[in-house]
Motif scaffolding. Structure first.
Motif, PDB file in Angstrom:
ATOM      1  N   VAL A 150      -0.171  -3.318   9.457  1.00 38.07           N
ATOM      2  CA  VAL A 150       0.132  -2.169   8.591  1.00 38.07           C
ATOM      3  C   VAL A 150      -0.850  -2.092   7.426  1.00 38.07           C
ATOM      4  CG1 VAL A 150       1.844  -1.220   6.988  1.00 38.07           C
ATOM      5  CG2 VAL A 150       2.572  -2.093   9.210  1.00 38.07           C
ATOM      6  N   VAL A 151      -1.132  -3.238   6.797  1.00 43.41           N
ATOM      7  CA  VAL A 151      -2.073  -3.245   5.663  1.00 43.41           C
ATOM      8  C   VAL A 151      -3.451  -2.782   6.119  1.00 43.41           C
ATOM      9  CG1 VAL A 151      -3.280  -4.725   4.011  1.00 43.41           C
ATOM     10  CG2 VAL A 151      -0.832  -5.026   4.395  1.00 43.41           C
ATOM     11  N   LEU A 152      -3.923  -3.288   7.254  1.00 39.94           N
ATOM     12  CA  LEU A 152      -5.223  -2.849   7.775  1.00 39.94           C
ATOM     13  C   LEU A 152      -5.218  -1.352   8.052  1.00 39.94           C
ATOM     14  CD1 LEU A 152      -6.276  -5.627  10.346  1.00 39.94           C
ATOM     15  CD2 LEU A 152      -7.250  -5.179   8.096  1.00 39.94           C
ATOM     16  N   ALA A 153      -4.135  -0.855   8.645  1.00 41.56           N
ATOM     17  CA  ALA A 153      -4.054   0.566   8.996  1.00 41.56           C
ATOM     18  C   ALA A 153      -4.086   1.441   7.749  1.00 41.56           C
ATOM     19  CB  ALA A 153      -2.780   0.834   9.801  1.00 41.56           C
ATOM     20  N   VAL A 154      -3.319   1.057   6.730  1.00 46.68           N
ATOM     21  CA  VAL A 154      -3.286   1.856   5.489  1.00 46.68           C
ATOM     22  C   VAL A 154      -4.661   1.844   4.820  1.00 46.68           C
ATOM     23  CG1 VAL A 154      -2.300   1.991   3.175  1.00 46.68           C
ATOM     24  CG2 VAL A 154      -0.818   1.529   5.137  1.00 46.68           C
ATOM     25  N   PHE A 155      -5.283   0.669   4.750  1.00 43.82           N
ATOM     26  CA  PHE A 155      -6.609   0.565   4.128  1.00 43.82           C
ATOM     27  C   PHE A 155      -7.628   1.452   4.851  1.00 43.82           C
ATOM     28  CE2 PHE A 155     -10.763  -1.664   4.349  1.00 43.82           C
ATOM     29  CZ  PHE A 155     -11.175  -1.456   3.039  1.00 43.82           C
ATOM     30  N   LEU A 156      -7.708   1.316   6.164  1.00 47.35           N
ATOM     31  CA  LEU A 156      -8.695   2.093   6.930  1.00 47.35           C
ATOM     32  C   LEU A 156      -8.391   3.585   6.877  1.00 47.35           C
ATOM     33  CD1 LEU A 156      -8.987  -0.261  10.042  1.00 47.35           C
ATOM     34  CD2 LEU A 156     -10.681   0.071   8.244  1.00 47.35           C
ATOM     35  N   ASP A 157      -7.113   3.931   6.942  1.00 56.04           N
ATOM     36  CA  ASP A 157      -6.725   5.349   6.915  1.00 56.04           C
ATOM     37  C   ASP A 157      -7.082   5.999   5.583  1.00 56.04           C
ATOM     38  OD1 ASP A 157      -5.168   7.708   7.957  1.00 56.04           O
ATOM     39  OD2 ASP A 157      -3.991   7.239   6.184  1.00 56.04           O
ATOM     40  N   ARG A 158      -6.704   5.355   4.477  1.00 56.43           N
ATOM     41  CA  ARG A 158      -6.939   5.952   3.161  1.00 56.43           C
ATOM     42  C   ARG A 158      -8.435   6.038   2.840  1.00 56.43           C
ATOM     43  NH1 ARG A 158      -2.518   6.780   4.257  1.00 56.43           N
ATOM     44  NH2 ARG A 158      -0.617   6.574   3.032  1.00 56.43           N
ATOM     45  N   VAL A 159      -9.178   4.988   3.201  1.00 55.03           N
ATOM     46  CA  VAL A 159     -10.610   4.997   2.890  1.00 55.03           C
ATOM     47  C   VAL A 159     -11.334   6.082   3.687  1.00 55.03           C
ATOM     48  CG1 VAL A 159     -12.750   3.674   3.105  1.00 55.03           C
ATOM     49  CG2 VAL A 159     -10.718   2.598   2.145  1.00 55.03           C
ATOM     50  N   THR A 160     -11.079   6.160   4.980  1.00 53.34           N
ATOM     51  CA  THR A 160     -11.773   7.181   5.785  1.00 53.34           C
ATOM     52  C   THR A 160     -11.305   8.579   5.409  1.00 53.34           C
ATOM     53  OG1 THR A 160     -10.131   6.851   7.540  1.00 53.34           O
ATOM     54  CG2 THR A 160     -12.223   5.691   7.755  1.00 53.34           C
ATOM     55  N   ALA A 161     -10.020   8.738   5.059  1.00 48.49           N
ATOM     56  CA  ALA A 161      -9.533  10.049   4.625  1.00 48.49           C
ATOM     57  C   ALA A 161     -10.211  10.457   3.322  1.00 48.49           C
ATOM     58  CB  ALA A 161      -8.014  10.018   4.451  1.00 48.49           C
ATOM     59  N   SER A 162     -10.440   9.493   2.438  1.00 48.62           N
ATOM     60  CA  SER A 162     -11.114   9.797   1.178  1.00 48.62           C
ATOM     61  C   SER A 162     -12.558  10.206   1.415  1.00 48.62           C
ATOM     62  CB  SER A 162     -11.083   8.568   0.258  1.00 48.62           C
ATOM     63  OG  SER A 162      -9.757   8.220  -0.050  1.00 48.62           O
TER      64      SER A 162
END
Length: 300
Positions: free
Chosen positions: A259-271
């Motif tokens: 979950v932590v990896l998913a949130v990190f990758l999702d938020r960074v690429t979305a930004s």
């Protein structure tokens, strides 16, 4: 009740797979060596430094891409991963996700550009993508396992095949969504098709393409867990182990790390996708597009 007729589809697939393994054995050996080398290199880069150095780097990336809140959240999240003793497994999974995502994007974005430029190509590619997305994910592991044996490589290959479809679809959607008048303005300024693509269509389609990149990363991360079934190292292996032992604690710790990896990758690429619109305005407007058309014409 016996069927009226039996289509030996499975036998045909096995014969074809055997032929591929026999004929292209040297190619598979090369591909295996390439992916093992790339994975080992990136994995060493992530696991060799002290864990707090990697946490600081990730927090800085999140802060730069989004905000200080995201940076602090990233630091706390990865500290939790270290605290539950899943750090190395998380880095193994992250290395697998990064390699699979990069290769999937190298394949999918040019395919999306091709599909956007040709209706015939689009009509051929779309059914293939539909097939890839509807086939159960674990089925991809079977031929990958036969071709590349147990380990990280079948996990990477299966992840690439499973995750590349959104990259193609979003790239085609983004380019086809560019205002036709802007493209015509590029032609009027004397721009070549290549300049129109690289200086008009791709910049204006970038937010949509980045949404596709985000989806590719998320699908890669979901496949990493399944890839643990064929011996791919990382959090997937821990979850498979927890299933075998019926160990809810171990499964939860590995799940939290995912979950932590998913949130990190999702938020960074979305930004990155959101920030990329700033170069051509807050949205791909006609005015911003005509500026790009003029620039492409001036460079022609």
């Amino acid at each position: 009740m016996e069927p009226v007729f039996r289509i030996p589809l499975g036998e045909w697939v096995e014969v074809g797979l055997d032929w591929l393994i026999t004929t292209l054995d040297s190619v598979f050996v090369f591909i295996r060596a390439f992916f093992v080398g790339a994975y080992d290199g990136l994995d060493w880069l992530l696991t060799a430094p002290p864990y707090w150095v990697i946490i600081v780097v990730f927090a800085a990336i999140a802060w730069w891409a989004s905000s200080w809140k995201m940076g602090v959240g990233t630091a706390v999240g990865f500290a939790v991963i270290s605290g539950v003793n899943q750090w190395e497994n998380a880095m193994h999974s992250l290395a697998l996700v990064v390699i699979a995502t990069v290769v999937a994007l190298i394949i999918s974005i040019p395919l999306g550009i091709w599909a956007a430029s040709s209706n015939r190509a689009s009509s051929i590619i779309k059914p293939i993508l539909d097939f890839l997305q509807t086939m159960p994910a674990m089925v991809y592991l079977i031929p990958a396992l036969a071709m590349f044996r147990v380990g990280v490589v079948p996990g990477i290959i299966a992840t690439i095949i499973f995750a590349m479809a959104p990259g193609v679809r979003f790239t085609e959607l983004g380019i086809r969504g560019v205002d036709k008048e802007v493209v015509e303005a590029g032609h009027a300024f004397g721009s070549s098709p290549a300049r129109i693509l690289y200086q008009i269509q791709l910049p204006l389609a970038r937010p949509t393409i980045m949404a596709g990149v985000n989806q590719v990363i998320m699908l890669s991360l979901s496949m990493v867990v399944i890839a643990g079934m064929v011996g791919a190292p990382g959090l997937g292996g821990e979850i498979v182990l927890a299933l075998g032992r019926i160990d809810a604690g171990l499964g939860f710790e590995a799940g939290i790390a995912v979950v932590v990896l998913a949130v990190f990758l999702d938020r960074v690429t979305a930004s990155f996708g959101t920030n990329s619109t700033s170069g051509a305005g807050k949205s791909p407007t006609r005015k911003a597009g005509k500026k790009l058309a003029g620039k492409a014409g001036a460079n022609a």
